[in-house]
Design a protein around this motif. Structure first.
Motif, PDB file in Angstrom:
ATOM      1  N   THR A 135      18.783  -5.190  28.933  1.00  0.00           N
ATOM      2  CA  THR A 135      17.324  -5.113  29.186  1.00  0.00           C
ATOM      3  C   THR A 135      16.837  -6.396  29.881  1.00  0.00           C
ATOM      4  N   PRO A 136      15.666  -6.335  30.516  1.00  0.00           N
ATOM      5  CA  PRO A 136      15.083  -7.569  31.065  1.00  0.00           C
ATOM      6  C   PRO A 136      14.849  -8.604  29.967  1.00  0.00           C
ATOM      7  N   ALA A 137      14.464  -8.160  28.759  1.00  0.00           N
ATOM      8  CA  ALA A 137      14.162  -9.112  27.676  1.00  0.00           C
ATOM      9  C   ALA A 137      15.402  -9.923  27.290  1.00  0.00           C
ATOM     10  N   VAL A 138      16.582  -9.281  27.306  1.00  0.00           N
ATOM     11  CA  VAL A 138      17.820 -10.020  26.995  1.00  0.00           C
ATOM     12  C   VAL A 138      18.049 -11.098  28.054  1.00  0.00           C
ATOM     13  N   ALA A 196      17.716  -4.953  33.725  1.00  0.00           N
ATOM     14  CA  ALA A 196      16.756  -4.096  34.429  1.00  0.00           C
ATOM     15  C   ALA A 196      16.144  -3.072  33.479  1.00  0.00           C
ATOM     16  N   ILE A 197      15.063  -2.447  33.943  1.00  0.00           N
ATOM     17  CA  ILE A 197      14.345  -1.506  33.069  1.00  0.00           C
ATOM     18  C   ILE A 197      15.084  -0.167  32.955  1.00  0.00           C
ATOM     19  N   THR A 217       7.840 -10.489  29.708  1.00  0.00           N
ATOM     20  CA  THR A 217       7.011 -10.704  30.908  1.00  0.00           C
ATOM     21  C   THR A 217       7.275  -9.628  31.972  1.00  0.00           C
ATOM     22  N   THR A 218       8.560  -9.314  32.208  1.00  0.00           N
ATOM     23  CA  THR A 218       8.885  -8.391  33.300  1.00  0.00           C
ATOM     24  C   THR A 218       8.285  -7.016  33.043  1.00  0.00           C
ATOM     25  N   THR A 219       8.538  -6.487  31.850  1.00  0.00           N
ATOM     26  CA  THR A 219       8.077  -5.108  31.620  1.00  0.00           C
ATOM     27  C   THR A 219       6.586  -5.068  31.284  1.00  0.00           C
ATOM     28  N   GLU A 220       6.160  -5.993  30.402  1.00  0.00           N
ATOM     29  CA  GLU A 220       4.770  -5.873  29.934  1.00  0.00           C
ATOM     30  C   GLU A 220       3.755  -6.413  30.935  1.00  0.00           C
ATOM     31  N   LEU A 221       4.037  -7.573  31.509  1.00  0.00           N
ATOM     32  CA  LEU A 221       3.037  -8.175  32.403  1.00  0.00           C
ATOM     33  C   LEU A 221       3.228  -7.711  33.847  1.00  0.00           C
ATOM     34  N   SER A 239      13.480  -5.346  37.791  1.00  0.00           N
ATOM     35  CA  SER A 239      14.497  -6.060  36.994  1.00  0.00           C
ATOM     36  C   SER A 239      14.122  -7.532  36.857  1.00  0.00           C
ATOM     37  N   TYR A 240      14.879  -8.193  35.990  1.00  0.00           N
ATOM     38  CA  TYR A 240      14.720  -9.635  35.796  1.00  0.00           C
ATOM     39  C   TYR A 240      16.087 -10.293  35.968  1.00  0.00           C
ATOM     40  N   SER A 241      16.131 -11.349  36.755  1.00  0.00           N
ATOM     41  CA  SER A 241      17.395 -12.068  36.955  1.00  0.00           C
ATOM     42  C   SER A 241      17.080 -13.555  37.005  1.00  0.00           C
TER      43      SER A 241
END
Ligand SMILES: NC(=O)c1ccc[n+]([C@@H]2O[C@H](COP(=O)([O-])OP(=O)(O)OC[C@H]3O[C@@H](n4cnc5c(N)ncnc54)[C@H](O)[C@@H]3O)[C@@H](O)[C@H]2O)c1
Length: 433
Positions: free
Chosen positions: A208-211, A183-184, A135-139, A159-161
């Protein structure tokens, strides 16, 4: 590129915007203000923004005094999107529900679109909402790029947290719960860590954000599956006439390799009934496979309110009372101890089903203002002996600390206890999940 932002964070000169002022966002706003940042709390619900501006909190874990102190420090709660102009750090904490059983990311999309025109070179966007990996990187990344004309990584940080707060938990809060950050790129990671370090004691950087997205879904799926396991065990153990609660307590004496989960009337809230389905949906969409553990856990946990209703009917029947016309007192409407959070609450599902069968329902829920529940249900905010005596059966659905279970045991004609709260002598008939 991160140097300028890092130095602004260090000097508390970074302007922070928190998007969504709910359970997650309002707490983040309070902590950011206390850390010394000037914070805009962007909230589309104008009533909520108005309440905060008047110094009133609608979240149990945040007091009116905290909101007032934040306002003095420059906190600006608002529904005016133009006040997002000039932010250095935006944190998105908007809802991610299921709509017709499917992940609904519309709030993240609209938050991204609100932020994008105000995104400037060197700024940082952090997504906190629970969501499926990618979601973070793609959307979000793409929405921010197309709405700003800037490029993720070279122009702005991302980034995603995931948020782990546990409303009503007296021991763990945002500041003392380790926080995962993915983070990216390295600049985005360093900026995100520097920001969170100002109010969170332990950070857990991942690659990564996905992790980070997957870690959050794993935590909630783990809980969901283990609750389903003990729920199913409770149903079988009761049929086998074995005390499941005693067996769980005995198993929990093992000092390694076992983690205690307890049965209940079902799962509720914004997390367990929702988040695992984000993961199973993505697995099915991308891989064409079924995530069987999640499907099974959903089936078992969704069945629990029905199981409770059946057991309550049997208890009434044993006492010669038809459910139609019976008086049922349900203790707790919230899905969670010591909170007023009634989202997806199994208590309300139980109440609804019994109501449809003709029972007269009174729910005692001290954490929800009178008049805020379905008017078809009687709603009391205090529990007293007269209500208990009057009911044909008392159903203990939510374990609020203020409920006096000794008084319930001493006065009820019959009790159905889904939380294992009644110990010792019981005046009337008694059944436990
Ligand atoms: N509540 C929890 O205990 C908890 C814990 C961990 C993670 N989460 C996750 O955090 C996210 C937020 O959850 P919450 O419990 O704070 O939700 P919430 O419903 O309490 O609050 C979300 C707020 O965002 C507002 N909002 C919606 N769309 C918006 C938009 N486009 N712009 C600005 N505001 C908007 C809503 O009006 C609401 O006030 C969800 O993804 C949830 O799964 C929640």
């Amino acid at each position: 590129m991160a140097m300028e932002l890092l130095s602004k964070i260090e000097q508390r000169a970074a302007r922070v915007a928190i998007i969504g002022q709910g359970y997650v966002g309002l707490v983040a706003s309070m902590r950011s203000c206390e850390a010394g940042f000037v914070v805009v709390g962007f909230e589309i619900d104008e009533f909520r923004a108005g309440e905060l501006a008047a110094g009133r909190s609608y979240i149990e874990d945040v007091s009116d005094d905290e909101v007032k102190a934040a306002l003095k420090r420059g906190f600006t709660p608002t529904s005016d999107v133009t006040l997002l102009a000039g932010f250095d750090i935006a944190v998105i904490s908007v809802p991610t529900p299921l709509t017709e059983g499917l992940p609904d990311l519309s709030a993240i999309e609209s938050a991204g679109m609100a932020i994008a025109p105000h995104l400037s070179q060197g700024a940082l966007v952090i997504l906190e909402s629970t969501t499926y990996p990618g979601t973070t990187t793609e959307l979000l990344g793409e929405i921010l790029e197309s709405g700003s004309g800037l490029s993720v990584g070279s122009d702005f940080h991302l980034s995603y947290s995931p948020e782990r707060i546990d409303p009503g938990n007296p021991d763990f809060s945002l500041d003392n719960t380790p926080k995962i950050v993915g983070a990216i790129d390295d600049d985005s990671l360093q900026a995100s860590l520097a920001f969170f370090e100002t109010f969170v004691s332990q950070l857990v950087p991942v690659s990564t954000p996905a992790v980070a997205e997957l870690a959050k879904l794993l935590e909630n799926t783990f809980r969901h599956v283990n609750i389903a396991l003990v729920n199913e065990l409770a149903m079988f153990a009761s049929a086998l006439e074995i005390d499941v609660w005693e067996a769980i307590d005995a198993a929990a004496t093992k000092p390694f390799g076992f983690m205690k989960f307890t049965p209940g009337p079902g799962v509720g809230g914004h997390c367990l009934p929702v988040d695992p389905s984000y993961l199973s949906w993505q697995v099915e969409r991308q891989l064409g496979q079924q995530f069987r553990f999640i499907d099974l856990a959903n089936t078992v946990n969704r069945h629990m309110p029905d199981h409770v209703v059946q057991r309550v009917m049997l208890l009434l029947n044993r006492n010669g009372i038809a459910v139609n016309g019976s008086r049922v007192l349900i203790l707790g409407a919230a899905y969670k101890k010591d909170t007023g959070d009634v989202r997806e609450s199994p208590s309300l599902e139980i109440a609804d089903r019994l109501l449809n069968l003709g029972a007269k329902i009174t729910v005692v829920e001290p954490f929800v203002e009178a008049g805020r529940l379905d008017p078809a249900l009687g709603h009391e905010v205090r529990l007293d002996a007269a209500q208990v005596k009057e009911a044909d059966v008392v159903v203990i659905a939510t374990d609020h600390s203020q409920f006096d279970y000794k008084m319930v045991a001493a006065n009820a004609k019959a009790v159905f206890d889904t939380r294992n709260k009644i110990v010792g002598e019981v005046f009337g008939d008694f059944e436990r999940l």
